[in-house]
Design a protein around this motif. Structure first.
Motif, PDB file in Angstrom:
ATOM      1  N   ASN A 233     -24.675  51.939  27.415  1.00  0.00           N
ATOM      2  CA  ASN A 233     -23.736  52.125  28.516  1.00  0.00           C
ATOM      3  C   ASN A 233     -24.443  51.996  29.864  1.00  0.00           C
ATOM      4  O   ASN A 233     -23.923  51.374  30.799  1.00  0.00           O
ATOM      5  CB  ASN A 233     -23.065  53.492  28.406  1.00  0.00           C
ATOM      6  CG  ASN A 233     -22.118  53.588  27.216  1.00  0.00           C
ATOM      7  OD1 ASN A 233     -21.695  52.572  26.673  1.00  0.00           O
ATOM      8  ND2 ASN A 233     -21.794  54.806  26.815  1.00  0.00           N
ATOM      9  N   LYS A 234     -25.622  52.603  29.970  1.00  0.00           N
ATOM     10  CA  LYS A 234     -26.384  52.517  31.220  1.00  0.00           C
ATOM     11  C   LYS A 234     -26.789  51.075  31.503  1.00  0.00           C
ATOM     12  O   LYS A 234     -26.633  50.579  32.634  1.00  0.00           O
ATOM     13  CB  LYS A 234     -27.646  53.386  31.131  1.00  0.00           C
ATOM     14  CG  LYS A 234     -27.422  54.881  31.233  1.00  0.00           C
ATOM     15  CD  LYS A 234     -28.779  55.583  31.181  1.00  0.00           C
ATOM     16  CE  LYS A 234     -28.651  57.072  31.317  1.00  0.00           C
ATOM     17  NZ  LYS A 234     -29.979  57.739  31.300  1.00  0.00           N
ATOM     18  N   ALA A 235     -27.340  50.413  30.495  1.00  0.00           N
ATOM     19  CA  ALA A 235     -27.815  49.043  30.702  1.00  0.00           C
ATOM     20  C   ALA A 235     -26.668  48.118  31.085  1.00  0.00           C
ATOM     21  O   ALA A 235     -26.812  47.241  31.937  1.00  0.00           O
ATOM     22  CB  ALA A 235     -28.526  48.534  29.444  1.00  0.00           C
ATOM     23  N   ASN A 236     -25.493  48.319  30.455  1.00  0.00           N
ATOM     24  CA  ASN A 236     -24.318  47.512  30.813  1.00  0.00           C
ATOM     25  C   ASN A 236     -23.940  47.718  32.274  1.00  0.00           C
ATOM     26  O   ASN A 236     -23.576  46.763  32.973  1.00  0.00           O
ATOM     27  CB  ASN A 236     -23.133  47.900  29.924  1.00  0.00           C
ATOM     28  CG  ASN A 236     -23.072  47.081  28.650  1.00  0.00           C
ATOM     29  OD1 ASN A 236     -23.292  45.871  28.669  1.00  0.00           O
ATOM     30  ND2 ASN A 236     -22.794  47.738  27.527  1.00  0.00           N
ATOM     31  N   LEU A 237     -24.033  48.959  32.744  1.00  0.00           N
ATOM     32  CA  LEU A 237     -23.672  49.261  34.126  1.00  0.00           C
ATOM     33  C   LEU A 237     -24.718  48.732  35.098  1.00  0.00           C
ATOM     34  O   LEU A 237     -24.387  48.056  36.082  1.00  0.00           O
ATOM     35  CB  LEU A 237     -23.512  50.771  34.301  1.00  0.00           C
ATOM     36  CG  LEU A 237     -23.213  51.261  35.722  1.00  0.00           C
ATOM     37  CD1 LEU A 237     -21.868  50.696  36.203  1.00  0.00           C
ATOM     38  CD2 LEU A 237     -23.197  52.787  35.765  1.00  0.00           C
ATOM     39  N   LEU A 240     -24.933  44.915  36.004  1.00  0.00           N
ATOM     40  CA  LEU A 240     -23.880  44.251  36.768  1.00  0.00           C
ATOM     41  C   LEU A 240     -24.343  43.893  38.174  1.00  0.00           C
ATOM     42  O   LEU A 240     -25.110  44.621  38.806  1.00  0.00           O
ATOM     43  CB  LEU A 240     -22.657  45.158  36.872  1.00  0.00           C
ATOM     44  CG  LEU A 240     -21.874  45.450  35.589  1.00  0.00           C
ATOM     45  CD1 LEU A 240     -20.742  46.428  35.895  1.00  0.00           C
ATOM     46  CD2 LEU A 240     -21.311  44.161  34.987  1.00  0.00           C
ATOM     47  N   ASN A 241     -23.845  42.764  38.649  1.00  0.00           N
ATOM     48  CA  ASN A 241     -23.938  42.440  40.064  1.00  0.00           C
ATOM     49  C   ASN A 241     -22.602  42.804  40.715  1.00  0.00           C
ATOM     50  O   ASN A 241     -21.578  42.966  40.032  1.00  0.00           O
ATOM     51  CB  ASN A 241     -24.223  40.952  40.265  1.00  0.00           C
ATOM     52  CG  ASN A 241     -25.681  40.619  40.022  1.00  0.00           C
ATOM     53  OD1 ASN A 241     -26.561  41.051  40.765  1.00  0.00           O
ATOM     54  ND2 ASN A 241     -25.953  39.858  38.964  1.00  0.00           N
ATOM     55  N   PHE A 242     -22.602  42.915  42.038  1.00  0.00           N
ATOM     56  CA  PHE A 242     -21.392  43.303  42.748  1.00  0.00           C
ATOM     57  C   PHE A 242     -21.071  42.284  43.844  1.00  0.00           C
ATOM     58  O   PHE A 242     -21.970  41.688  44.432  1.00  0.00           O
ATOM     59  CB  PHE A 242     -21.545  44.697  43.360  1.00  0.00           C
ATOM     60  CG  PHE A 242     -21.562  45.798  42.343  1.00  0.00           C
ATOM     61  CD1 PHE A 242     -20.426  46.544  42.097  1.00  0.00           C
ATOM     62  CD2 PHE A 242     -22.710  46.084  41.614  1.00  0.00           C
ATOM     63  CE1 PHE A 242     -20.428  47.555  41.149  1.00  0.00           C
ATOM     64  CE2 PHE A 242     -22.727  47.089  40.667  1.00  0.00           C
ATOM     65  CZ  PHE A 242     -21.580  47.839  40.428  1.00  0.00           C
ATOM     66  N   SER A 243     -19.796  42.110  44.082  1.00  0.00           N
ATOM     67  CA  SER A 243     -19.350  41.197  45.143  1.00  0.00           C
ATOM     68  C   SER A 243     -19.641  41.839  46.500  1.00  0.00           C
ATOM     69  O   SER A 243     -19.921  43.038  46.586  1.00  0.00           O
ATOM     70  CB  SER A 243     -17.845  40.952  45.005  1.00  0.00           C
ATOM     71  OG  SER A 243     -17.123  42.121  45.371  1.00  0.00           O
ATOM     72  N   PRO A 244     -19.557  41.063  47.588  1.00  0.00           N
ATOM     73  CA  PRO A 244     -19.745  41.639  48.931  1.00  0.00           C
ATOM     74  C   PRO A 244     -18.782  42.783  49.220  1.00  0.00           C
ATOM     75  O   PRO A 244     -19.066  43.657  50.037  1.00  0.00           O
ATOM     76  CB  PRO A 244     -19.504  40.448  49.868  1.00  0.00           C
ATOM     77  CG  PRO A 244     -19.851  39.250  49.040  1.00  0.00           C
ATOM     78  CD  PRO A 244     -19.415  39.593  47.655  1.00  0.00           C
ATOM     79  N   GLU A 245     -17.629  42.788  48.546  1.00  0.00           N
ATOM     80  CA  GLU A 245     -16.640  43.853  48.751  1.00  0.00           C
ATOM     81  C   GLU A 245     -16.911  45.063  47.874  1.00  0.00           C
ATOM     82  O   GLU A 245     -16.177  46.051  47.910  1.00  0.00           O
ATOM     83  CB  GLU A 245     -15.221  43.328  48.456  1.00  0.00           C
ATOM     84  CG  GLU A 245     -14.740  42.270  49.437  1.00  0.00           C
ATOM     85  CD  GLU A 245     -15.394  40.919  49.186  1.00  0.00           C
ATOM     86  OE1 GLU A 245     -15.757  40.644  48.013  1.00  0.00           O
ATOM     87  OE2 GLU A 245     -15.554  40.144  50.155  1.00  0.00           O
ATOM     88  N   ASP A 251     -19.578  39.440  34.509  1.00  0.00           N
ATOM     89  CA  ASP A 251     -19.752  38.093  33.982  1.00  0.00           C
ATOM     90  C   ASP A 251     -21.131  38.031  33.329  1.00  0.00           C
ATOM     91  O   ASP A 251     -22.143  38.273  33.981  1.00  0.00           O
ATOM     92  CB  ASP A 251     -19.644  37.073  35.114  1.00  0.00           C
ATOM     93  CG  ASP A 251     -19.898  35.645  34.649  1.00  0.00           C
ATOM     94  OD1 ASP A 251     -20.073  35.451  33.424  1.00  0.00           O
ATOM     95  OD2 ASP A 251     -19.934  34.747  35.504  1.00  0.00           O
ATOM     96  N   SER A 252     -21.152  37.725  32.041  1.00  0.00           N
ATOM     97  CA  SER A 252     -22.423  37.730  31.310  1.00  0.00           C
ATOM     98  C   SER A 252     -23.435  36.765  31.915  1.00  0.00           C
ATOM     99  O   SER A 252     -24.651  36.990  31.841  1.00  0.00           O
ATOM    100  CB  SER A 252     -22.193  37.384  29.832  1.00  0.00           C
ATOM    101  OG  SER A 252     -21.597  36.103  29.707  1.00  0.00           O
ATOM    102  N   ASP A 258     -30.815  41.293  29.832  1.00  0.00           N
ATOM    103  CA  ASP A 258     -30.285  41.182  28.475  1.00  0.00           C
ATOM    104  C   ASP A 258     -30.101  42.606  27.925  1.00  0.00           C
ATOM    105  O   ASP A 258     -31.059  43.270  27.558  1.00  0.00           O
ATOM    106  CB  ASP A 258     -31.279  40.388  27.620  1.00  0.00           C
ATOM    107  CG  ASP A 258     -30.877  40.293  26.171  1.00  0.00           C
ATOM    108  OD1 ASP A 258     -29.837  40.854  25.784  1.00  0.00           O
ATOM    109  OD2 ASP A 258     -31.630  39.663  25.389  1.00  0.00           O
ATOM    110  N   VAL A 259     -28.850  43.068  27.901  1.00  0.00           N
ATOM    111  CA  VAL A 259     -28.560  44.442  27.489  1.00  0.00           C
ATOM    112  C   VAL A 259     -28.986  44.686  26.047  1.00  0.00           C
ATOM    113  O   VAL A 259     -29.582  45.723  25.713  1.00  0.00           O
ATOM    114  CB  VAL A 259     -27.059  44.752  27.676  1.00  0.00           C
ATOM    115  CG1 VAL A 259     -26.710  46.109  27.066  1.00  0.00           C
ATOM    116  CG2 VAL A 259     -26.708  44.722  29.161  1.00  0.00           C
TER     117      VAL A 259
END
Length: 305
Positions: A233-237, A240-245, A251-252, A258-259
């Motif tokens: 769960n931590k690695a999945n979170l 992630l990358n985040f948009s400017p917003e 998106d894999s 590599d989770v």
């Protein structure tokens, strides 16, 4: 006035160093450290040259015949040794301690926590890290590098040459290795805590050198299952990358690491190696004790709550 929680990793302020709750809190925080460090290392290509001995003429010129990473470790750990890092019962150098200088600072009065022992599996950690972890977590960056080289007319084996970020990659390698080492060697604290709680359960198996029986006493399959799920769960979170917003980009193709590789690292290596450390520590737990002391421990059973 609300009380301020003590920092659990501080052996002076963190309460009972053998409290299983405290140990679990430290191991949980180390999960974060390891994941974030692996994410940082995944930014760079494999750079295999940095892990092969004798590849750098610059090191040969100063009389060092090891790999770039081994030199980086030795130089860094030399400074850390002067700052008495390795006098702490939870810290272990990758460099041979005989090659490290004594601390400049006076010895710190750490409370007696662990039984005297020489258990140190850093050589195994370093080998596994170089041979298996680095190629796995850097695959995306290495493939991106090869694509960029092909676009510039470089093909064949030269596509997969490293990106030259030897210093930056080694700096992160050091962080990953130190975190994994601390996590694995914290198994000694787990063993000591459980031994003190019920010495009579352990003494016969220690005397019989029964590794399987000792492993059974310290293994909790349900705890391991929950650990691996929490880690995923931590690695999945964190991947992630985040948009400017500020919106997560689930998106894999854009994930930072590599989770599955992180989970497999724990499941197939860190957890089993920690168990080896726990059992190896228990096997020397009675060393140096008199027969009277051993007999007293053998008769000391866990108090019923």
């Amino acid at each position: 006035m609300a009380s301020v929680p003590l920092p659990v990793q501080n052996l002076v302020l963190g309460g009972d160093p053998l409290s299983l709750d405290r140990i679990r809190a430290i191991l949980t925080r180390l999960e974060d450290t390891i994941i974030f460090s692996l994410i940082e290392r995944a930014q760079f290509a494999h750079n295999p040259k940095a892990y092969r001995r004798g590849e750098f003429q610059e090191l040969k010129d100063i009389g060092f015949n090891g790999s770039w990473l081994e030199w980086f470790l030795k130089e860094t750990e030399t400074f850390h040794a002067k700052a008495r890092r390795y006098t702490s019962p939870e810290e272990y150098p990758f460099t041979d301690p005989k090659e490290l200088p004594p601390p400049i600072l006076k010895p710190f009065p750490h409370p007696p926590i662990l039984h005297p022992n020489q258990v140190n599996v850093n050589a195994s950690i370093l080998s596994f890290y170089v041979q298996h972890i680095v190629p796995r977590i850097t695959r995306q960056a290495t493939l991106a590098l090869s694509a960029a080289k092909r676009a510039n007319g470089i093909t064949g084996d030269d596509e997969f040459e490293d990106d030259g970020n030897y210093g930056s990659a080694a700096f992160v390698d050091l962080e990953v290795l130190q975190a994994i080492s601390k996590r694995v060697h914290y198994g000694k604290f787990v063993s000591e805590s459980k031994f003190r709680d019920d010495p009579a359960a352990f003494v016969p198996h220690i005397q019989a050198r029964n590794r399987d029986a000792l492993a059974a006493l310290i293994t909790k399959p349900e705890v391991e299952r929950k650990l691996l799920q929490r880690l995923r769960n931590k690695a999945n979170l964190y991947a992630l990358n985040f948009s400017p917003e500020g919106e997560p980009l689930d998106d894999s193709a854009t994930r930072k690491i590599d989770v599955d590789g992180v989970v497999e690292l724990y499941e197939h290596y860190i957890i089993p190696l920690t168990k080896e450390v726990e059992v190896d520590y228990l096997l020397v737990r009675l060393d140096g004790l008199s027969q009277e002391e051993v007999d007293a421990l053998a008769s000391k059973r866990k108090q019923k709550s």
